[in-house]
Design a protein around this motif. Structure first.
Motif, mmCIF file in Angstrom:
data_model
loop_
_atom_site.group_PDB
_atom_site.id
_atom_site.type_symbol
_atom_site.label_atom_id
_atom_site.label_comp_id
_atom_site.label_asym_id
_atom_site.label_seq_id
_atom_site.Cartn_x
_atom_site.Cartn_y
_atom_site.Cartn_z
ATOM 1 N N SER A 52 30.395 -2.954 -30.935
ATOM 2 C CA SER A 52 31.182 -2.561 -29.763
ATOM 3 C C SER A 52 32.415 -3.431 -29.581
ATOM 4 O O SER A 52 32.431 -4.594 -29.961
ATOM 5 N N ARG A 77 34.208 -3.542 -26.305
ATOM 6 C CA ARG A 77 34.299 -2.982 -24.966
ATOM 7 C C ARG A 77 35.626 -3.264 -24.292
ATOM 8 O O ARG A 77 36.207 -4.332 -24.471
ATOM 9 N N ARG A 114 24.365 5.470 -25.373
ATOM 10 C CA ARG A 114 25.800 5.625 -25.191
ATOM 11 C C ARG A 114 26.293 4.781 -24.024
ATOM 12 O O ARG A 114 27.258 4.031 -24.142
ATOM 13 N N THR A 124 28.565 1.453 -25.000
ATOM 14 C CA THR A 124 30.010 1.677 -25.070
ATOM 15 C C THR A 124 30.772 1.406 -23.771
ATOM 16 O O THR A 124 31.953 1.104 -23.814
ATOM 17 N N ARG A 125 30.109 1.531 -22.632
ATOM 18 C CA ARG A 125 30.843 1.332 -21.378
ATOM 19 C C ARG A 125 31.230 -0.136 -21.196
ATOM 20 O O ARG A 125 30.556 -1.033 -21.698
ATOM 21 N N HIS A 153 40.000 2.360 -21.537
ATOM 22 C CA HIS A 153 38.655 2.657 -22.019
ATOM 23 C C HIS A 153 38.601 2.150 -23.437
ATOM 24 O O HIS A 153 39.628 1.866 -24.045
ATOM 25 N N GLU A 212 33.760 4.668 -26.344
ATOM 26 C CA GLU A 212 33.123 5.275 -25.176
ATOM 27 C C GLU A 212 33.658 6.691 -24.959
ATOM 28 O O GLU A 212 32.913 7.594 -24.571
#
Lengths: 316, 310
Positions: free
Chosen positions: A155, A157, A191, A195-196, B129, B133
């Motif tokens: 990730s 982020r 998810r 990912t957030r 973002h 995502e």
């Protein structure tokens, strides 16, 4: 907040190198000297010392430490001396090659480091191991664990504070539904958690509590037989309450019969320059005994002295 | 020039990629009203005879013309943009105006590890973002798993890889393909190998696959276009880009296919356009420059030719 204490007047890098080299000379090793230097230098200073040591003596300081020291003390000193990204690369490599379903180190590193920090770990991993972290994680883990761990270590982020409340509400609802139905490794759960942004996950968990009454962590505690659940729980904890997570790891490491030195070493070495002060305070509050007292009771010798120095309690 | 010839030139000035500004100026600038009317009456695919006795410009053609006037500007902007911003915008558009799997695969797989990381950074700044995502939210199923993995990869780019592992992974792929890749577990292995291994390792897998099965991996994956594109982009991007150009220049399809010429030339000009040019020549029998002369116009054409010739 860091617990590292660096003296106001630090000797020159050359002096430090000379002292360390002296500490290895002759019979035995002057561990106290090593602790008095290395446990009181920050990452930049330690890097400079390693560099100067190699230039002056033609040897890698870490290799000399490895030769001279042993056991838990050695591991703590080696991990501590490494540059943080390299240290995390070593920890993730170990966690991957000796991976078991209860191992939380990959989650810990992937989720408590800042986004850029994780990228630096992956870079250091390339240099040191000539492969990518994600290819090793993918290869060595299986099933639901791989499904969660691979996106976590990959990730990058978004790190802003912006939060979409409408999305937080709808994703809180999704999480609640899936958890109630025991679909812990559902695509949407993965998810959201992988990912957030951390701010968004935080907002989602707040909405979860507002809407459904419980902390999501509580709702993830019910299924004792499920091996995946602790990892999912650890993921949420690491993302939004890292200090609580680390306090818990320390508490369990110390309370465990015989002490889990691996975990104790890892937390102290990786958090001393980050937020160990907060973790220390939390520990005191939760356990009614200061961390250094618990450490002194549970460990001994140079290992104990090094730990106490790193948590800022050695009056040096 | 005879007026009839001028009609031909003008029609060409309005069709194809970009617009022939010079001809428009020199011809339209001097025409009298009768010439313009004559043009309108004879060019029935652009002008329609309206019931109230005038030749009306077809709306769709005006829209198309608007796009063609903008083609040069879009090329200039894309070329001048920082590659990170450019790739972040390409990814965003491919997710939100599609989804266009081809462009997502292309952008994620044909850039270097550092360039892809840069694109992800730029995406943070531009859209608040992470790219992963947004892909995970808007795309579903097998494609989602593959694309999130491709875009999140930070592949090792050094010279080391294991021949043994490459051999065994070629074997895994061979078995998966033989079984028709219907079982979930096996899909996961394809995704794992393609989304995490280094490009050098994958090229070795590709080689072993050919040696042991007699076929090319990308061709055997032909049933699933996204997998074929992934393998091509990772192992032989020149082939992938040549095919994209070929489709685009033949005028097959519309929308995304038309934009492909600009995108490929601009994104590959300083990377591997020379190799792409060679392969295109082999595939189609004409040079890329020649084909460009044929179907493009004006400033847009000149800009593309300049980039092609670098």
């Amino acid at each position: 907040m860091s617990t590292l204490i660096v003296p106001p007047h630090v000797p020159s890098v050359a002096e430090d190198c000379e002292q360390l080299h002296k500490a290895f000379e002759g019979w035995g090793t002057n561990e106290r000297l090593i602790i008095s230097i290395l446990a009181h230098r920050n990452a930049g200073q330690r890097k400079a010392i390693r560099h100067a040591y190699a230039e002056t003596y033609g040897k890698d300081l870490l290799k000399d430490l490895d030769k001279e020291l042993s056991s838990d003390f050695e591991r703590l000193v080696l991990l501590w001396t490494l540059d943080p990204p390299e240290r995390d690369a070593v920890l993730t490599d170990e966690a991957t090659k000796k991976w078991t379903k209860s191992n939380q180190v990959l989650v810990e590193i992937a989720c408590t480091r800042p986004s850029k920090g994780l990228i630096l770990v992956r870079e250091a991993y390339h240099s040191r191991f000539k492969r990518s972290l994600e290819e090793d994680v993918a290869y060595h883990t299986t099933g639901d664990f791989r499904k969660l761990l691979l996106p976590l270590v990959s990730s990058y982020r978004y790190e802003g504070d912006e939060v979409n409340l409408r999305l937080a509400k709808s994703e809180a609802k999704i999480l609640h539904e899936k958890i109630k139905g025991k679909h812990y490794s559902d695509d949407d759960v993965i998810r959201i958690v992988a990912t957030r942004s951390k701010a968004q996950v935080n907002a989602t968990l707040n909405e979860y509590k507002n809407e459904f009454g419980n902390d999501i962590i509580k709702d993830l505690e019910h299924d004792d037989d499920n091996e995946f659940l602790p990892i999912l729980k650890a993921t949420f904890e690491c993302l939004v309450y890292p200090e609580n997570y680390f306090e818990k790891v320390l508490r369990e490491a110390i309370n465990k019969r015989g002490t889990d030195e691996g975990a104790l070493t890892r937390v102290v070495a990786t958090r001393a320059e980050v937020d160990l002060k907060i973790i220390k305070d939390l520990y005191h509050k939760r356990n009614s005994v200061p961390l250094h007292r618990a450490i002194v009771k549970d460990t001994h010798g140079d290992y104990e002295k090094m730990l106490v120095a790193l948590i800022g309690e050695d009056d040096a | 020039m005879a007026v009839a010839d001028e009609f031909g030139v003008l029609t060409k000035a309005f069709t194809g990629l970009g617009v022939d500004e010079k001809s428009l100026i020199s011809i339209l600038g001097k025409w009298h009203p009768e010439h313009k009317q004559s043009f309108r009456k004879t060019t029935c695919d652009i002008f329609i005879e309206d019931e109230r006795q005038f030749e009306r410009w077809d709306d769709r053609h005006v829209q198309k013309l608007q796009q063609e006037f903008l083609r040069f500007k879009d090329a200039v902007v894309l070329w001048t943009m920082h590659p990170w911003e450019r790739d972040a915008r390409l990814l965003r558009e491919a997710v939100y105006k599609g989804p266009n799997y081809g462009i997502l695969v292309e952008t994620a797989c044909t850039r270097s590890s550092e360039e892809l990381l840069g694109a992800r950074r730029a995406y943070h700044s531009l859209f608040e973002h992470s790219i992963e995502e947004d892909i995970a939210f808007h795309i579903h199923g097998f494609e989602k798993k593959l694309l999130v993995g491709l875009v999140s990869a930070y592949r090792y780019e050094g010279p080391k890889y294991s021949e043994e592992v490459a051999k065994s992974e070629a074997k895994i792929l061979k078995n998966v393909i033989k079984d028709g890749a219907k079982k979930l577990h096996e899909e996961e292995e394809i995704v794992r190998i393609l989304t995490t291994r280094s490009k050098l390792h994958l090229k070795a897998v590709f080689k072993h696959y050919k040696e042991t099965s007699g076929n090319y991996l990308d061709e055997d994956l032909g049933d699933q276009l996204i997998l074929k594109q992934t393998v091509q982009c990772l192992c032989k991007p020149e082939t992938y880009f040549t095919e994209v150009l070929d489709v685009s220049l033949k005028g097959i399809g519309h929308g995304f296919a038309k934009e492909a010429l600009t995108r490929v030339i601009v994104t590959r000009a300083d990377v591997d356009l020379k190799l792409i040019k060679e392969e295109y020549h082999q595939l189609s029998g004409v040079t890329l420059s020649h084909k460009n002369e044929e179907i493009a116009n004006g400033n847009f054409k000149d800009f593309m030719l300049t980039l092609i010739a670098r």
